[in-house]
Enzyme design. Structure first.
Site, PDB file in Angstrom:
ATOM      1  N   PRO A  34       0.615   1.326 -10.973  1.00 38.38           N
ATOM      2  CA  PRO A  34      -0.457   0.568 -10.303  1.00 38.38           C
ATOM      3  C   PRO A  34      -0.387  -0.921 -10.630  1.00 38.38           C
ATOM      4  CG  PRO A  34      -1.326   1.729 -12.212  1.00 38.38           C
ATOM      5  CD  PRO A  34       0.118   2.127 -12.090  1.00 38.38           C
ATOM      6  N   ALA A 163      11.229  -4.971  -1.101  1.00 37.84           N
ATOM      7  CA  ALA A 163      11.509  -5.778   0.092  1.00 37.84           C
ATOM      8  C   ALA A 163      11.245  -4.986   1.369  1.00 37.84           C
ATOM      9  CB  ALA A 163      12.946  -6.268   0.056  1.00 37.84           C
ATOM     10  N   LEU A 168       7.866  -4.424   6.191  1.00 40.11           N
ATOM     11  CA  LEU A 168       7.008  -3.626   7.077  1.00 40.11           C
ATOM     12  C   LEU A 168       5.611  -4.254   7.161  1.00 40.11           C
ATOM     13  CD1 LEU A 168       8.042  -0.031   5.915  1.00 40.11           C
ATOM     14  CD2 LEU A 168       8.494  -1.047   8.153  1.00 40.11           C
ATOM     15  N   CYS A 217       0.516   1.297  -1.278  1.00 36.77           N
ATOM     16  CA  CYS A 217       1.787   0.621  -1.592  1.00 36.77           C
ATOM     17  C   CYS A 217       1.933  -0.814  -1.105  1.00 36.77           C
ATOM     18  CB  CYS A 217       2.935   1.449  -1.025  1.00 36.77           C
ATOM     19  SG  CYS A 217       2.911   3.106  -1.695  1.00 36.77           S
TER      20      CYS A 217
HETATM   21  C1  UGA Z   1       4.588   2.965   3.319  1.00 30.49           C
HETATM   22  C2  UGA Z   1       6.015   2.844   3.905  1.00 30.49           C
HETATM   23  O1  UGA Z   1       5.963   2.986   5.309  1.00 30.49           O
HETATM   24  C3  UGA Z   1       6.954   3.901   3.306  1.00 30.49           C
HETATM   25  O2  UGA Z   1       8.274   3.698   3.773  1.00 30.49           O
HETATM   26  C4  UGA Z   1       6.928   3.783   1.777  1.00 30.49           C
HETATM   27  O3  UGA Z   1       7.762   4.777   1.177  1.00 30.49           O
HETATM   28  C5  UGA Z   1       5.501   3.966   1.300  1.00 30.49           C
HETATM   29  O4  UGA Z   1       4.669   2.938   1.893  1.00 30.49           O
HETATM   30  C6  UGA Z   1       5.494   3.845  -0.182  1.00 30.49           C
HETATM   31  O5  UGA Z   1       5.911   2.809  -0.704  1.00 30.49           O
HETATM   32  O6  UGA Z   1       5.150   4.839  -0.857  1.00 30.49           O
HETATM   33  P1  UGA Z   1       2.461   4.490   3.843  1.00 30.49           P
HETATM   34  O7  UGA Z   1       1.740   3.635   2.864  1.00 30.49           O
HETATM   35  O8  UGA Z   1       2.314   5.966   3.766  1.00 30.49           O
HETATM   36  O9  UGA Z   1       4.056   4.205   3.769  1.00 30.49           O
HETATM   37  O10 UGA Z   1       1.930   4.048   5.263  1.00 30.49           O
HETATM   38  P2  UGA Z   1       2.497   3.308   6.581  1.00 30.49           P
HETATM   39  O11 UGA Z   1       2.693   4.300   7.634  1.00 30.49           O
HETATM   40  O12 UGA Z   1       3.614   2.413   6.244  1.00 30.49           O
HETATM   41  O13 UGA Z   1       1.224   2.427   6.986  1.00 30.49           O
HETATM   42  C7  UGA Z   1       0.699   1.438   6.119  1.00 30.49           C
HETATM   43  C8  UGA Z   1      -0.484   0.724   6.758  1.00 30.49           C
HETATM   44  O14 UGA Z   1      -0.046  -0.122   7.822  1.00 30.49           O
HETATM   45  C9  UGA Z   1      -1.522   1.654   7.376  1.00 30.49           C
HETATM   46  O15 UGA Z   1      -2.816   1.190   7.090  1.00 30.49           O
HETATM   47  C10 UGA Z   1      -1.261   1.575   8.862  1.00 30.49           C
HETATM   48  O16 UGA Z   1      -2.387   1.858   9.664  1.00 30.49           O
HETATM   49  C11 UGA Z   1      -0.844   0.111   8.981  1.00 30.49           C
HETATM   50  N1  UGA Z   1      -0.032  -0.181  10.178  1.00 30.49           N
HETATM   51  C12 UGA Z   1       1.200   0.373  10.305  1.00 30.49           C
HETATM   52  C13 UGA Z   1      -0.540  -1.020  11.159  1.00 30.49           C
HETATM   53  O17 UGA Z   1      -1.673  -1.529  11.045  1.00 30.49           O
HETATM   54  N2  UGA Z   1       0.226  -1.291  12.267  1.00 30.49           N
HETATM   55  C14 UGA Z   1       1.460  -0.751  12.418  1.00 30.49           C
HETATM   56  O18 UGA Z   1       2.121  -1.049  13.460  1.00 30.49           O
HETATM   57  C15 UGA Z   1       1.966   0.095  11.433  1.00 30.49           C
END
Ligand code: UGA
Length: 388
Positions: A34, A163, A168, A217
């Site tokens: 964390p 990174a 992302l 994350c």
């Molecule tokens: C993220 C990464 O996508 C994974 O590859 C990584 O392994 C993981 O973190 C980690 O480090 O453990 P996660 O946190 O499960 O995965 O969620 P995401 O699907 O990446 O979404 C993250 C946030 O971005 C969410 O709140 C989602 O709603 C938001 N988001 C995502 C958007 O607002 N717009 C988008 O186009 C995509």
């Protein structure tokens, strides 16, 4: 599901730390990292105390050479620290450290596991380092095509995880920053995302405008990256990445402000229906969810809140409100109501959509009311959408 099927065959659960460390040839360290809450780097750097405790246990109970694999997300050069701890706390044992970061996303973990874009394995460029890399490659090669298994030096692997998440999140903040400009100019952010994403060099993923990214994350990893850059004196680089988190905070506040402006700043006596609390759909996780910040801002402005999420547990929402809001409130407060059924639309003055649950797409409300759609999913006519 997978664990149930294979428990006792190839998965064994045990709390015998000493015995299992002794038996193992390879050990994955998958402990929590964390953000630090106190000491140097508080609020930014990763708290490595669990990693350090784990390394001490490995050193204490190892009686033969081991391959120790970093699975947790860690700052660059943590392997150095782990090696130091292992060597200080043991004698005559060779530890080979590998970095093998996790790229699974919540809600799609099993799919991601079987169809990984890549598996990353970093290790030392020594004979024993390369041998250790090869043993781990051989395990993944059972289900991952070999061309998707990327081997690198250990520092590249550690940094690639931070990174990747930063890239992302940066895409989300980039489109969210432009959503503000869309609202001023008459451009439509969904059309913009489509137009940008059709350029195959850019790609269409992670360009969906929203009330802000959440999850355990993105913010943690970017702040960790920022701290690392500052540590190495790269202040411009640190500022660049910090801006991704700042835009995310701005987006949450900007969204809440739309609701406040709708009531000319006076929310006393107004009940706001919260549709969704999870940080994204298909999970019951609310860590760093935009809902936490938006709800606090509206509460502070005098609003009453009715909160519904189909998956997040009552006690999680209570914990978020009682422990993560900056102002101290008790859940017994009459202005907060957590419900386990979709809120009746007659009970609230306006609605805010915080999570893109399918069931919120078709919600109908009286023509005198408004849905503030933080995910641009609502089919309703009376709505404020992000970036439109
Ligand atoms: C993220 C990464 O996508 C994974 O590859 C990584 O392994 C993981 O973190 C980690 O480090 O453990 P996660 O946190 O499960 O995965 O969620 P995401 O699907 O990446 O979404 C993250 C946030 O971005 C969410 O709140 C989602 O709603 C938001 N988001 C995502 C958007 O607002 N717009 C988008 O186009 C995509």
């Amino acid at each position: 599901m997978l664990l149930k099927k294979l428990e006792g065959e190839i998965f064994f659960f045990s709390d015998d730390i000493a015995g299992n460390i002794e038996k193992a040839e390879m050990i994955f360290m998958a402990v929590n990292t964390p953000t630090k809450t106190e000491g140097e780097g508080a609020g930014m750097a990763a708290d490595l105390s669990y990693v350090e405790a784990c390394a001490k246990d490995i050193a204490k109970y190892s009686k033969s050479n081991k391959i120790v694999i970093e699975k947790s997300t860690l700052p660059v050069r943590t392997a150095e620290k782990i090696k130091e701890i292992l060597e200080e706390n043991s004698t005559d044992i060779h530890f080979e450290i590998l970095s093998n970061p996790e790229f699974l996303a919540e809600g799609t973990a099993i799919e991601d596991l079987f169809k990984s874009d890549r598996v990353l394995i970093g290790g030392d460029d020594t004979l024993s380092g390369q041998k250790a890399i090869k043993s781990l490659v051989n395990i993944y090669a059972n289900w991952i095509p070999i061309q998707k298994i990327l081997t690198t030096n250990i520092w590249s692997s550690e940094l690639a995880k931070l990174a990747s998440n930063a890239f992302l999140a940066q895409r989300v903040s980039s489109i969210n920053s432009l959503s503000a400009l869309c609202e001023k100019t008459g451009a439509n952010v969904d059309e913009l995302s489509k137009a940008i994403g059709m350029d195959h060099r850019i790609g269409s993923k992670f360009l969906k405008a929203s009330v802000g990214f959440g999850g355990s994350c993105f913010q943690k990893d970017i702040l960790n990256l920022v701290y690392l850059c500052q540590f190495y004196g790269l202040n411009e680089v640190a500022d660049y990445w910090h801006q991704v988190v700042k835009i995310n905070d701005y987006q949450k506040k900007r969204f809440a402000q739309k609701v406040i402006d709708h009531f000319d700043g006076n929310l006393a006596g107004k009940r706001i229906g919260f549709l969704g609390w999870a940080f994204k759909s298909n999970t019951n996780d609310s860590r760093e969810s935009a809902a936490i910040k938006v709800s606090e801002i509206l509460y502070r402005h005098g609003a009453s809140l009715s909160i519904y999420d189909p998956k997040v547990q009552y006690k999680t929402i209570v914990n978020d409100i009682e422990n993560l809001w900056e102002i101290k409130v008790s859940i017994k407060d009459k202005r907060i109501n957590i419900v386990d059924k979709l809120i009746s639309t007659s009970q609230c003055d306006v609605f805010v959509i915080l999570t893109e649950w399918k069931e919120f797409e078709q919600i109908e409300i009286a023509s005198t009311k408004v849905i503030f759609d933080g995910r641009n999913i609502s089919q309703n006519q009376n709505k404020f959408s992000i970036g439109k």
